[in-house]
Every structure is written in C-alpha cells, then in structure tokens.
Scaffold this motif. Structure first.
Motif, PDB file in Angstrom:
ATOM      1  N   PRO A 177       0.797  -1.244   0.000  1.00 21.46           N
ATOM      2  CA  PRO A 177       0.000   0.000   0.000  1.00 21.46           C
ATOM      3  C   PRO A 177       0.821   1.282   0.000  1.00 21.46           C
ATOM      4  N   ASN A 178       2.036   1.247   0.566  1.00 22.21           N
ATOM      5  CA  ASN A 178       2.812   2.484   0.674  1.00 22.21           C
ATOM      6  C   ASN A 178       3.268   3.042  -0.670  1.00 22.21           C
ATOM      7  N   VAL A 179       3.115   2.273  -1.745  1.00 21.39           N
ATOM      8  CA  VAL A 179       3.549   2.795  -3.047  1.00 21.39           C
ATOM      9  C   VAL A 179       2.714   3.994  -3.493  1.00 21.39           C
ATOM     10  N   LEU A 180       1.503   4.122  -2.976  1.00 20.53           N
ATOM     11  CA  LEU A 180       0.688   5.285  -3.344  1.00 20.53           C
ATOM     12  C   LEU A 180       1.376   6.579  -2.951  1.00 20.53           C
ATOM     13  N   GLY A 199      -5.363  -6.658   0.272  1.00 17.69           N
ATOM     14  CA  GLY A 199      -4.275  -6.069   1.038  1.00 17.69           C
ATOM     15  C   GLY A 199      -3.152  -5.478   0.220  1.00 17.69           C
ATOM     16  N   LYS A 200      -3.265  -5.541  -1.105  1.00 18.36           N
ATOM     17  CA  LYS A 200      -2.252  -4.981  -1.997  1.00 18.36           C
ATOM     18  C   LYS A 200      -2.862  -3.865  -2.855  1.00 18.36           C
ATOM     19  N   VAL A 201      -2.016  -3.042  -3.413  1.00 20.29           N
ATOM     20  CA  VAL A 201      -2.425  -2.123  -4.470  1.00 20.29           C
ATOM     21  C   VAL A 201      -2.377  -2.882  -5.785  1.00 20.29           C
ATOM     22  N   ASN A 202      -3.500  -2.901  -6.500  1.00 19.08           N
ATOM     23  CA  ASN A 202      -3.573  -3.553  -7.805  1.00 19.08           C
ATOM     24  C   ASN A 202      -3.691  -2.466  -8.869  1.00 19.08           C
ATOM     25  N   VAL A 203      -2.598  -2.254  -9.603  1.00 20.82           N
ATOM     26  CA  VAL A 203      -2.539  -1.145 -10.554  1.00 20.82           C
ATOM     27  C   VAL A 203      -3.500  -1.357 -11.717  1.00 20.82           C
ATOM     28  N   LEU A 204      -3.564  -2.576 -12.245  1.00 24.33           N
ATOM     29  CA  LEU A 204      -4.476  -2.830 -13.365  1.00 24.33           C
ATOM     30  C   LEU A 204      -5.930  -2.616 -12.955  1.00 24.33           C
ATOM     31  N   LYS A 205      -6.274  -3.015 -11.747  1.00 26.29           N
ATOM     32  CA  LYS A 205      -7.630  -2.777 -11.250  1.00 26.29           C
ATOM     33  C   LYS A 205      -7.950  -1.288 -11.306  1.00 26.29           C
ATOM     34  N   GLY A 206      -6.993  -0.466 -10.901  1.00 28.37           N
ATOM     35  CA  GLY A 206      -7.195   0.978 -11.000  1.00 28.37           C
ATOM     36  C   GLY A 206      -7.427   1.422 -12.423  1.00 28.37           C
ATOM     37  N   GLY A 207      -6.666   0.862 -13.362  1.00 24.81           N
ATOM     38  CA  GLY A 207      -6.858   1.217 -14.763  1.00 24.81           C
ATOM     39  C   GLY A 207      -8.231   0.830 -15.265  1.00 24.81           C
ATOM     40  N   ILE A 208      -8.695  -0.357 -14.857  1.00 25.21           N
ATOM     41  CA  ILE A 208     -10.018  -0.826 -15.285  1.00 25.21           C
ATOM     42  C   ILE A 208     -11.118   0.092 -14.746  1.00 25.21           C
ATOM     43  N   LEU A 209     -11.016   0.435 -13.477  1.00 24.86           N
ATOM     44  CA  LEU A 209     -12.079   1.226 -12.842  1.00 24.86           C
ATOM     45  C   LEU A 209     -12.063   2.682 -13.267  1.00 24.86           C
ATOM     46  N   PHE A 210     -10.890   3.239 -13.551  1.00 27.35           N
ATOM     47  CA  PHE A 210     -10.791   4.669 -13.801  1.00 27.35           C
ATOM     48  C   PHE A 210     -10.745   5.033 -15.285  1.00 27.35           C
ATOM     49  N   SER A 211     -10.567   4.056 -16.168  1.00 27.24           N
ATOM     50  CA  SER A 211     -10.558   4.366 -17.609  1.00 27.24           C
ATOM     51  C   SER A 211     -11.979   4.510 -18.130  1.00 27.24           C
ATOM     52  N   ASP A 212     -12.144   5.312 -19.166  1.00 22.73           N
ATOM     53  CA  ASP A 212     -13.478   5.531 -19.737  1.00 22.73           C
ATOM     54  C   ASP A 212     -13.950   4.320 -20.532  1.00 22.73           C
ATOM     55  N   VAL A 213     -13.029   3.688 -21.265  1.00 20.72           N
ATOM     56  CA  VAL A 213     -13.352   2.512 -22.077  1.00 20.72           C
ATOM     57  C   VAL A 213     -12.210   1.514 -21.912  1.00 20.72           C
ATOM     58  N   ILE A 214     -12.541   0.225 -22.003  1.00 21.26           N
ATOM     59  CA  ILE A 214     -11.555  -0.839 -21.882  1.00 21.26           C
ATOM     60  C   ILE A 214     -11.688  -1.747 -23.101  1.00 21.26           C
TER      61      ILE A 214
END
Length: 483
Positions: A177-180, A199-214
């Motif tokens: 989590p501290n990578v944020l 319990g981890k930061v998942n970077v791809l999950k962030g991309g999926i949720l925050f992108s307009d289209v996938i």
C-alpha cells in the motif's frame, strides 16, 4: 482528434513481447486513416543497442513530474516510427530507465509510476490539445488514476478521455500500500472500490475502474476474462464494466511480415513450390536432414506453461517417432530450456533447439515450417499463428482467446479452414490434432496445398483493427463529454 498512444515497450526500439509489435504498428495505420496520433515510451537503455539514436531530437529537458514524489528531472527526445510520420516521444531518466531488461523487477513500481506521471507532463508541455490517451496494460494504467484524481480539474489534462487496452490480464501490478505515497496519489484510493486488492495495491484494477473505455485484444478474450477461469480475480469487476468492455483483434504489420519482400527469409513465397524452397533451405541452415517429405513442426515463443509448453513437453518424444522434424526457438523457465535441449542428443538431425531470441531466425522458421504449434493455456490474441499463416505455415492451436478468433478447423469436404485445433487443455487432444495435421501434410497433399493457400489468403492486416480503435476513441470521448 489527437491521440496519445502510451506503451512501456514499442518495436523496434524496445521489445519484450507482442505488445511491442502492436505499439510499433497500430499507430501507423491509425494515422493512415487520417487521425493525429503520437507515441510515448520510456527511453530504455536497450534502445541504444537496437536503434541509431543519433537522429533523436532533444525537445525538452529538466522537466519534473507534477504529482510523483520522485522529483528527479527527465528529458524528452523525439523521433518517428520507421517508415512513417508518427512521432515518438522518449522519456529519458538516466537514474530510472537504466536497465537492459525492460521489465526488471527491482523498483518496477517506481519506474512505471514515474513514467505515467512524466507522460502526462509531456502531453501538457508538448501536445496540450490531446483528446484521448490509449493506455496499454498495467504499466501505464496509473495514467487513468492520475487523470481522475490529481488532474481532474486541470485545464489541459482534465479534458482527456482514456482507453485501456489489456493485452494480458494475468499481469496486474501488485504492490504494498505504501507505493501510493511514492506515486503522489491520495491514500483514499486504497479501498476495495478503488485500487485495494486483498491487502495490496492492484494497478491494473485501477486502470479498469478509472478508464473511460476498456478493450482486450480479441473478442473471445473479452468474454473469457469475465469468467473466473480466465479473469485472474478481475472477472467480477469486468462484469460490472461490461458495457465499457470491447474486444478488438490485433493485426500484424504486412509491410514487415511480407512473404514476397521479407529480407530474412530464403526465397519469396508466391506458390507452394516456393514454400518448399524455404523448407529445404531451413533444414540445411539448421543442420537437419534435407528432405521436403519430412514434416517440420515448429514452436516460437516463451517457454512458460501459459504457452502450452508443458503439453508440448509431454508429447514431443511421441510425435518425434513419426517422420517429422521439430524446431524450437525461445527462452523461459530453466527446466524447459534444459529438457528441450536434451532432445538434441536423443533425436540428432530431427530437432533444432534454439534457446535464444532471434528475429531473423524466427522469420526463417515461419517461412520454412509446415506446422506451427500454439497450444496455449490462454491466449489474449496471439500473433504467432498470424505470422505463420502469413507465410503459409499451418497452425495447430488450442481454441482459446484470439486463437479461436483467427484459426478455423480445416474441413476436407469443402476445403475451407486454416488449421487444426482442440478445446480441452490436455496433451492427448494436442497429440491427436498434431498427428491429424502431420497425416494431412504427408498423405493428403492436395488438401495440404489447399490449407497452404487458405492460410496465405487470410487477412490479418491492421486496417480493420485501426478502424475499430478509432471507433473506440470516439466512444471514450462521448463518455467523457456525457453524451
């Protein structure tokens, strides 16, 4: 419409896998269709080995990312994709992008997150009328997160829409989590509705949720990753985002993979007789018995289970008892490297095992083989089967992902189809499909020539792919603008 295409690897500058091939070709075809597109990538150290960088133009220096807590300055260099007018911006940090291994694990979050914020700074400084960013895989996914948090009210970046292209959902970018804090992103993102994942930061999950289209790189894979078997934990999230999820099949660059003008192959391929010339020359080149009647079965790829190498290792000694030869080119897990290398002593003059990465040899193998093996456990798109068909080599595949979308089972009654395949992931089905292909090659020559011709006629050019990407860019823009 101005588009930024952002990738951590781009051919021919830096390549670790198929993403580089896509990133080095797709933007050229999008530009040919009239869109204004440019590329951003890191200035990896390996680029100096692959490219003459003397003609790279320095366009900006001493830039600092606005959000990232690593405040080391970077420079921006400019060049063009080969044989095109597509601008490539290279983000150079002597301290970060200093490894010959593009995806070196040490400090990979620091490097990728810095690159994401530096890319946004580059856009703001040099291309401030950009409307859409095309991200690729987890290494660039934080760009969407930055845009929807730190830069949501920025008068330049706040207007930009995003498309995230997922080339392989098995790689997600999991960190503590501290990578944020390193990235300069708000800590509230560490929750289950944002980047937190067990319990981890998942970077791809962030991309999926925050992108307009996938999008993913084949229609079948877009459906598969919404299931527990193929989704690698992202299936439920992708089901929620299913209205924004699309599948576009990758293409291949026909100006590079050209059986008529390819400088790497032994002879231009216009007919089946030309194919046999390449076959005999390949046998001679690799010190195999020179005999056009022996079926050459080849594999090119990473030696990992995902590529079906475990299945190949279980059957290779059985099918080598037939009148065949086997060629392997690739690197990967040491146990597979050692096992396949041991076959040289068991089957002299019948096998050629090449534990290396060699583009020139790869082209020769595509052109000179009869059968190309690709029995993947899962395959988002796959390019090898397209390359092989381009040179008249018949694929034997597992029907999953892009392999299902590109290879059709040969039907000897109506002479249609481009290969052979199976569905269940097991060695017996692979062996059956492979021996069926070998039998057709050796005993049903008329059918085999039909297969050769069908493969050569298959169309995997990038024109159709580029058109569909442009449609998605427009969808992303419409979502951003609320209509």
């Amino acid at each position: 419409m101005k588009i930024a295409y952002i990738s951590y690897e781009v051919s021919p500058y830096a390549k670790a896998g198929g993403l580089a091939d896509v990133a080095g070709a797709l933007p050229k075809y999008i530009r040919d269709l009239g869109e204004n597109i440019y590329v951003i990538m890191p200035f990896h150290k390996i680029i100096e080995n692959n490219t003459d960088t003397s003609n790279f133009e320095l366009v900006k220096s001493n830039l600092i990312p606005d959000s990232h807590n690593y405040k080391s300055p970077f420079s921006v260099y400019k060049s063009f994709l080969p044989n095109s007018k597509v601008t490539v911006y290279f983000i150079k940090s002597e301290e970060l992008f200093d490894s010959k291994n593009i995806y070196e694990e040490e400090n990979i979050f620091l490097k990728t997150s810095y690159f994401c914020d530096a890319a946004l700074k580059t856009i703001k400084e040099l291309e401030n009328d950009t409307l859409v960013i095309n991200l690729n895989d987890w290494h660039t996914s934080l760009i969407s997160v930055y845009l929807k948090t730190n830069y949501i009210e920025d008068n330049v970046l706040g207007k930009i829409s995003t498309l995230l292209s997922i080339h392989n959902i098995g790689y997600q970018g999991l960190f503590d989590p501290n990578v944020l804090n390193y990235a300069g992103l708000p800590n509230y993102l560490f929750n289950m509705n944002a980047l937190e994942y067990y319990g981890k930061v998942n970077v791809l999950k962030g991309g999926i949720l925050f992108s307009d289209v996938i999008n993913t790189v084949s229609p079948t894979y877009a459906k598969e990753i919404q299931t527990e078997e193929y989704g690698y934990g992202m299936d439920k999230i992708l089901k929620v985002k299913s209205d924004d999820l699309f599948g576009i099949l990758n293409g291949i660059d026909y100006s590079v993979y050209d059986p008529i003008n390819d400088p790497h192959i032994f002879a231009p391929i216009k007919s089946y007789e030309d194919k046999l010339k390449n076959k005999r020359s390949l046998q001679r080149y690799l010190n195999l018995n020179i005999n056009a009647n022996k079926t050459i079965v080849s594999f090119i790829g990473r030696l990992f289970d995902q590529k079906g190498v475990d299945l190949i290792s279980k059957i290779v000694e059985y099918f080598l008892l037939a009148d065949v030869q086997f060629i392997l080119l690739g690197t990967g897990e040491k146990n597979y490297e050692d096992y396949f290398s041991s076959l040289i002593n068991i089957f002299p003059k019948k096998v050629s095992i090449n534990i290396t990465f060699d583009v020139d040899l790869a082209q020769k193998i595509y052109a000179g083989s009869d059968i190309f093996l690709m029995p993947s456990k899962y395959e988002p798109c796959g390019l090898g089967q397209m390359y092989s068909m381009r040179y008249g080599t018949v694929p034997v595949v597992r029907y999953t992902g892009g392999l299902k979308d590109t290879v059709t089972e040969f039907n000897p009654k109506d002479k249609i189809g481009t290969g052979f395949g199976f569905h269940e992931y097991n060695e017996s089905d692979l062996l059956y499909s492979l021996l069926k292909a070998v039998y057709t090659n050796q005993k049903r020559k008329e059918d085999w020539i039909n297969l050769f011709e069908n493969c050569m006629k298959a169309d995997f050019s990038y024109e159709k792919t580029a058109t569909k990407y442009i449609e998605l860019y427009k969808i992303a823009l419409s979502k951003k603008r609320g209509f």
